[in-house]
Write an enzyme that holds these catalytic residues in place. Structure first.
Site, PDB file in Angstrom:
ATOM      1  N   THR A 115      57.609  69.685  71.866  1.00 45.90           N
ATOM      2  CA  THR A 115      58.664  70.790  71.594  1.00 45.90           C
ATOM      3  C   THR A 115      59.551  70.507  70.557  1.00 45.90           C
ATOM      4  OG1 THR A 115      60.238  72.027  72.722  1.00 45.90           O
ATOM      5  CG2 THR A 115      59.845  69.551  73.554  1.00 45.90           C
ATOM      6  N   SER A 174      67.534  68.725  77.827  1.00 44.44           N
ATOM      7  CA  SER A 174      67.279  69.195  79.502  1.00 44.44           C
ATOM      8  C   SER A 174      66.416  67.973  79.844  1.00 44.44           C
ATOM      9  CB  SER A 174      66.711  70.282  79.684  1.00 44.44           C
ATOM     10  OG  SER A 174      65.433  70.386  79.188  1.00 44.44           O
ATOM     11  N   TYR A 215      63.474  68.558  81.467  1.00 42.13           N
ATOM     12  CA  TYR A 215      62.229  69.085  80.771  1.00 42.13           C
ATOM     13  C   TYR A 215      62.256  68.405  79.359  1.00 42.13           C
ATOM     14  CZ  TYR A 215      59.606  71.706  77.987  1.00 42.13           C
ATOM     15  OH  TYR A 215      58.543  72.235  76.731  1.00 42.13           O
ATOM     16  N   HIS A 216      62.982  68.883  78.487  1.00 36.32           N
ATOM     17  CA  HIS A 216      62.767  68.324  77.159  1.00 36.32           C
ATOM     18  C   HIS A 216      62.699  66.822  76.809  1.00 36.32           C
ATOM     19  CE1 HIS A 216      64.565  72.537  76.294  1.00 36.32           C
ATOM     20  NE2 HIS A 216      63.698  72.279  75.344  1.00 36.32           N
ATOM     21  N   LYS A 222      59.285  65.398  77.509  1.00 38.56           N
ATOM     22  CA  LYS A 222      58.203  65.644  76.349  1.00 38.56           C
ATOM     23  C   LYS A 222      58.438  64.321  75.459  1.00 38.56           C
ATOM     24  CE  LYS A 222      56.598  69.833  76.792  1.00 38.56           C
ATOM     25  NZ  LYS A 222      55.059  69.848  76.762  1.00 38.56           N
TER      26      LYS A 222
HETATM   27  P1  NAD Z   1      52.857  77.799  81.556  1.00 39.68           P
HETATM   28  O1  NAD Z   1      53.797  77.275  82.605  1.00 39.68           O
HETATM   29  O2  NAD Z   1      52.848  79.258  81.444  1.00 39.68           O
HETATM   30  O3  NAD Z   1      51.649  76.796  81.475  1.00 39.68           O
HETATM   31  C1  NAD Z   1      51.268  75.611  81.496  1.00 39.68           C
HETATM   32  C2  NAD Z   1      50.100  75.711  82.616  1.00 39.68           C
HETATM   33  O4  NAD Z   1      49.991  74.339  82.991  1.00 39.68           O
HETATM   34  C3  NAD Z   1      50.431  76.455  84.014  1.00 39.68           C
HETATM   35  O5  NAD Z   1      49.174  77.302  84.252  1.00 39.68           O
HETATM   36  C4  NAD Z   1      50.326  75.240  85.139  1.00 39.68           C
HETATM   37  O6  NAD Z   1      49.804  75.982  86.397  1.00 39.68           O
HETATM   38  C5  NAD Z   1      49.694  74.188  84.461  1.00 39.68           C
HETATM   39  N1  NAD Z   1      49.992  72.876  84.963  1.00 39.68           N
HETATM   40  C6  NAD Z   1      50.996  72.527  85.106  1.00 39.68           C
HETATM   41  N2  NAD Z   1      51.024  71.311  85.397  1.00 39.68           N
HETATM   42  C7  NAD Z   1      49.762  71.102  85.778  1.00 39.68           C
HETATM   43  C8  NAD Z   1      49.445  69.608  86.297  1.00 39.68           C
HETATM   44  N3  NAD Z   1      49.889  68.832  86.807  1.00 39.68           N
HETATM   45  N4  NAD Z   1      47.883  69.682  86.347  1.00 39.68           N
HETATM   46  C9  NAD Z   1      47.366  70.686  86.137  1.00 39.68           C
HETATM   47  N5  NAD Z   1      47.804  71.911  85.278  1.00 39.68           N
HETATM   48  C10 NAD Z   1      48.954  71.931  85.406  1.00 39.68           C
HETATM   49  O7  NAD Z   1      53.735  77.386  80.036  1.00 39.68           O
HETATM   50  P2  NAD Z   1      53.171  77.769  78.646  1.00 39.68           P
HETATM   51  O8  NAD Z   1      54.619  78.539  78.397  1.00 39.68           O
HETATM   52  O9  NAD Z   1      51.940  78.380  78.374  1.00 39.68           O
HETATM   53  O10 NAD Z   1      53.525  76.235  77.782  1.00 39.68           O
HETATM   54  C11 NAD Z   1      52.490  75.658  77.722  1.00 39.68           C
HETATM   55  C12 NAD Z   1      52.880  74.354  76.705  1.00 39.68           C
HETATM   56  O11 NAD Z   1      53.462  74.641  75.739  1.00 39.68           O
HETATM   57  C13 NAD Z   1      53.755  73.511  77.748  1.00 39.68           C
HETATM   58  O12 NAD Z   1      53.606  71.947  77.804  1.00 39.68           O
HETATM   59  C14 NAD Z   1      55.258  73.673  77.043  1.00 39.68           C
HETATM   60  O13 NAD Z   1      55.956  72.850  77.227  1.00 39.68           O
HETATM   61  C15 NAD Z   1      54.718  73.729  75.689  1.00 39.68           C
HETATM   62  N6  NAD Z   1      55.632  74.984  74.872  1.00 39.68           N
HETATM   63  C16 NAD Z   1      55.784  76.189  75.240  1.00 39.68           C
HETATM   64  C17 NAD Z   1      56.723  77.066  74.558  1.00 39.68           C
HETATM   65  C18 NAD Z   1      56.835  78.540  74.990  1.00 39.68           C
HETATM   66  O14 NAD Z   1      57.902  79.021  74.273  1.00 39.68           O
HETATM   67  N7  NAD Z   1      56.282  79.041  76.052  1.00 39.68           N
HETATM   68  C19 NAD Z   1      57.526  76.431  73.498  1.00 39.68           C
HETATM   69  C20 NAD Z   1      56.992  75.159  73.303  1.00 39.68           C
HETATM   70  C21 NAD Z   1      56.190  74.422  73.926  1.00 39.68           C
HETATM   71  N1  USQ Z   2      69.464  81.795  75.581  1.00 43.46           N
HETATM   72  C1  USQ Z   2      70.445  82.762  75.567  1.00 43.46           C
HETATM   73  N2  USQ Z   2      70.175  83.681  76.435  1.00 43.46           N
HETATM   74  C2  USQ Z   2      69.415  83.881  77.326  1.00 43.46           C
HETATM   75  C3  USQ Z   2      68.352  82.920  77.476  1.00 43.46           C
HETATM   76  C4  USQ Z   2      68.370  81.889  76.501  1.00 43.46           C
HETATM   77  O1  USQ Z   2      71.246  82.826  74.827  1.00 43.46           O
HETATM   78  O2  USQ Z   2      69.126  84.977  78.159  1.00 43.46           O
HETATM   79  C5  USQ Z   2      69.630  80.747  74.809  1.00 43.46           C
HETATM   80  C6  USQ Z   2      69.667  79.311  75.406  1.00 43.46           C
HETATM   81  O3  USQ Z   2      70.893  79.106  75.669  1.00 43.46           O
HETATM   82  C7  USQ Z   2      69.054  78.376  74.047  1.00 43.46           C
HETATM   83  C8  USQ Z   2      68.177  79.276  73.676  1.00 43.46           C
HETATM   84  O4  USQ Z   2      68.485  80.886  73.917  1.00 43.46           O
HETATM   85  O5  USQ Z   2      70.026  77.884  73.349  1.00 43.46           O
HETATM   86  C9  USQ Z   2      66.552  78.907  73.744  1.00 43.46           C
HETATM   87  O6  USQ Z   2      66.480  79.060  75.379  1.00 43.46           O
HETATM   88  P1  USQ Z   2      64.906  79.456  75.851  1.00 43.46           P
HETATM   89  O7  USQ Z   2      65.147  79.646  77.373  1.00 43.46           O
HETATM   90  O8  USQ Z   2      64.501  80.634  75.143  1.00 43.46           O
HETATM   91  O9  USQ Z   2      64.286  78.230  75.214  1.00 43.46           O
HETATM   92  P2  USQ Z   2      64.003  76.698  75.838  1.00 43.46           P
HETATM   93  O10 USQ Z   2      64.846  76.383  77.124  1.00 43.46           O
HETATM   94  O11 USQ Z   2      64.546  76.037  74.775  1.00 43.46           O
HETATM   95  O12 USQ Z   2      62.742  76.556  76.196  1.00 43.46           O
HETATM   96  C10 USQ Z   2      61.516  77.289  75.556  1.00 43.46           C
HETATM   97  C11 USQ Z   2      60.260  77.122  76.328  1.00 43.46           C
HETATM   98  C12 USQ Z   2      60.022  75.599  76.526  1.00 43.46           C
HETATM   99  C13 USQ Z   2      59.750  75.058  74.855  1.00 43.46           C
HETATM  100  C14 USQ Z   2      61.258  75.100  74.296  1.00 43.46           C
HETATM  101  C15 USQ Z   2      61.064  75.042  72.684  1.00 43.46           C
HETATM  102  O13 USQ Z   2      60.305  77.304  77.729  1.00 43.46           O
HETATM  103  O14 USQ Z   2      58.826  75.157  77.026  1.00 43.46           O
HETATM  104  O15 USQ Z   2      59.657  73.620  75.092  1.00 43.46           O
HETATM  105  O16 USQ Z   2      61.349  76.857  74.166  1.00 43.46           O
HETATM  106  S1  USQ Z   2      62.332  74.608  71.746  1.00 43.46           S
HETATM  107  O17 USQ Z   2      63.515  75.465  72.201  1.00 43.46           O
HETATM  108  O18 USQ Z   2      61.964  74.480  70.523  1.00 43.46           O
HETATM  109  O19 USQ Z   2      62.718  73.041  72.514  1.00 43.46           O
END
Ligand code: NAD
Ligand code: USQ
Length: 404
Positions: free
Chosen positions: A144, A179, A181-182, A185
């Site tokens: 991320t 966070s 979560y972050h 990664k």
């Molecule tokens: P998502 O939660 O929709 O999909 C993740 C999938 O992985 C789910 O179906 C979940 O059931 C599965 N999973 C989780 N833990 C598991 C485990 N231990 N074993 C097997 N399966 C498991 O998330 P997404 O939005 O599709 O994101 C996918 C990936 O991309 C994530 O790693 C996320 O961090 C990364 N990512 C997402 C975004 C975004 O904006 N959605 C942005 C940047 C990075």
């Molecule tokens: N935010 C608002 N209002 C909202 C929701 C979010 O102002 O209603 C703000 C948050 O405070 C933050 C920004 O928007 O500053 C982004 O928040 P987000 O929830 O859209 O994104 P984030 O928490 O960063 O996480 C998402 C995905 C995560 C991925 C990440 C990419 O859930 O899996 O890793 O985006 S990145 O942001 O580049 O780290």
């Protein structure tokens, strides 16, 4: 190629699996359905209805004549991971399978521990399985942009040249994630880089920005192929949320001043980037990082774009920021490596926004307004979820009573 998509039932994993299958690759998907479980826990649901994985795969075969193999199991189960790799024998593994919500990881101690164990242990099991089954497998790992945080200097793609007291080296770019979560990664990235160094594995860490959009060329072939769309305060990402809020007449929830700036990309570009990474593998022993986003916007800019794109009246409200993050900051991040490999981005246009708003409008009756409010407060170590009676609140209360 034979490509195994981990997390292939999720928002991004499912459309990526379809895309790679449609492009002629042999695809398998792995998932433990944890994401569907979080919905039950939080009492929320995808805006767009989604089918079970087995139904989706069946419909894909009917529509395209192509088969996708499915493996149901958990990456934290090491024997399952090794067995799956041994059976499927992939050339590349695309790893999406993690708990991906920052707010979810900040609910309380249980959720932080769960997130880091799930993500870090799952990836570590995968690294061991690749090393033992076939070290030539290319690991394409979803990282991320949030690993870097918001430093007051330009962000590079993974590494930075530093001169210190007259000596120069190229070192991993400093990480300041926002966070637990972050942070998971960041821990993954270190483990992957180390495994490449000691075992000669090859890996691409895709530091992806925030994804928006819901439809891809393959998911629109049949309603049962749709991918999920989250808009709730825990799993919904910012632009997808703003589109839902606009359609139901809810003020757009900008946290704080809205100067938070992030890299963003269209879901269709996620498919293209993953495919480019698979098609152009690194050398054995190489750990490389691509910054996977196409444009950056502040949250306030995103809100204003939605106001402009939506035909009705939309208000913007500035809420107290539940997160600990800089609200005004410098942001300039490199993102040339995927462009060099041939990525042609879908930039955020009013047309893209209109089609996203149209998807939301189709399912507007499914929106639960209660799910929209932000419920997780970074500064609190105890759960601040206000959804009394939801599974998650129950989970937190259970933890409290166990502690007591
Ligand atoms: P998502 O939660 O929709 O999909 C993740 C999938 O992985 C789910 O179906 C979940 O059931 C599965 N999973 C989780 N833990 C598991 C485990 N231990 N074993 C097997 N399966 C498991 O998330 P997404 O939005 O599709 O994101 C996918 C990936 O991309 C994530 O790693 C996320 O961090 C990364 N990512 C997402 C975004 C975004 O904006 N959605 C942005 C940047 C990075
Ligand atoms: N935010 C608002 N209002 C909202 C929701 C979010 O102002 O209603 C703000 C948050 O405070 C933050 C920004 O928007 O500053 C982004 O928040 P987000 O929830 O859209 O994104 P984030 O928490 O960063 O996480 C998402 C995905 C995560 C991925 C990440 C990419 O859930 O899996 O890793 O985006 S990145 O942001 O580049 O780290």
């Amino acid at each position: 190629m034979r490509i195994l998509v981990l997390g292939g039932d999720g928002y991004l994993g499912w459309p990526v699996a379809l895309h790679l299958s449609g492009r002629g690759h042999e695809v398998g998907v792995v998932d433990n359905f944890a994401r569907r479980q979080y919905d039950y826990e939080m009492g929320v649901d995808s805006l767009v209805p989604i089918k079970h994985l087995q139904q989706r795969v069946r419909v894909w075969e009917e529509v395209s004549g192509l088969r996708i193999a499915t493996y149901v199991g958990d990456l934290t189960d090491a024997p399952f991971v090794r067995k799956t790799l041994t059976e499927f024998r992939p050339d590349a593994v695309v790893h999406f399978a993690e708990q991906r919500s920052a707010p979810y990881s900040m609910i309380d101690q249980n959720h932080a521990v769960y997130t880091q164990v799930n993500n870090v242990v799952g990836t570590l099991n995968l690294l061991y399985a690749i090393a033992e089954v076939d070290p030539a497998i290319h690991l394409v790992k979803l990282g991320t942009m949030g690993e870097y945080g918001t430093p007051n200097i330009d962000i590079e793609e993974g590494f930075i040249e530093i001169t210190h007291r007259g000596r120069t080296d190229v070192l991993p770019y400093p990480k300041q994630p926002g966070s637990f979560y972050h942070l998971s990664k960041v821990h993954d990235s270190h483990n992957i880089m180390f495994a490449c160094r000691i075992w000669g594995l090859r890996s691409t860490d895709l530091n992806q920005g925030i994804v928006y959009g819901q439809e891809t060329p393959e998911t629109v072939l049949h309603p049962d192929l749709a991918t999920r769309f989250d808009y709730d305060g825990v799993f919904g990402t910012v632009l997808n949320r703003f589109c839902v809020q606009a359609v139901i007449g809810h003020p757009l929830t900008v946290y704080g001043s809205g100067g938070q700036t992030r890299g963003m990309l269209d879901i269709r570009d996620t498919l293209a980037c993953v495919e480019l990474a698979c098609d152009n593998p690194p050398e054995a022993g190489e750990y490389r990082v691509f910054n996977q986003f196409t444009e950056s916007f502040s949250v306030q800019q995103l809100a204003e774009m939605v106001v402009d794109a939506y035909p009705g009246n939309v208000e913007i409200v500035h809420l107290d920021d539940p997160r600990v993050e800089k609200q005004e900051h410098y942001y300039r991040a490199a993102h040339t490596k995927l462009l060099d490999l041939g990525l042609v981005p879908h930039l955020l246009s009013s047309r893209t926004l209109s089609s996203l708003l149209a998807v939301v409008d189709r399912f507007r009756d499914r929106v639960d307004p209660v799910a929209i409010e932000p419920t997780v407060e970074w500064r609190s170590t105890a759960s601040t979820l206000r959804t009394a009676g939801s599974g998650a609140a129950g989970h937190a209360r259970e933890a409290e009573s166990t502690d007591a």
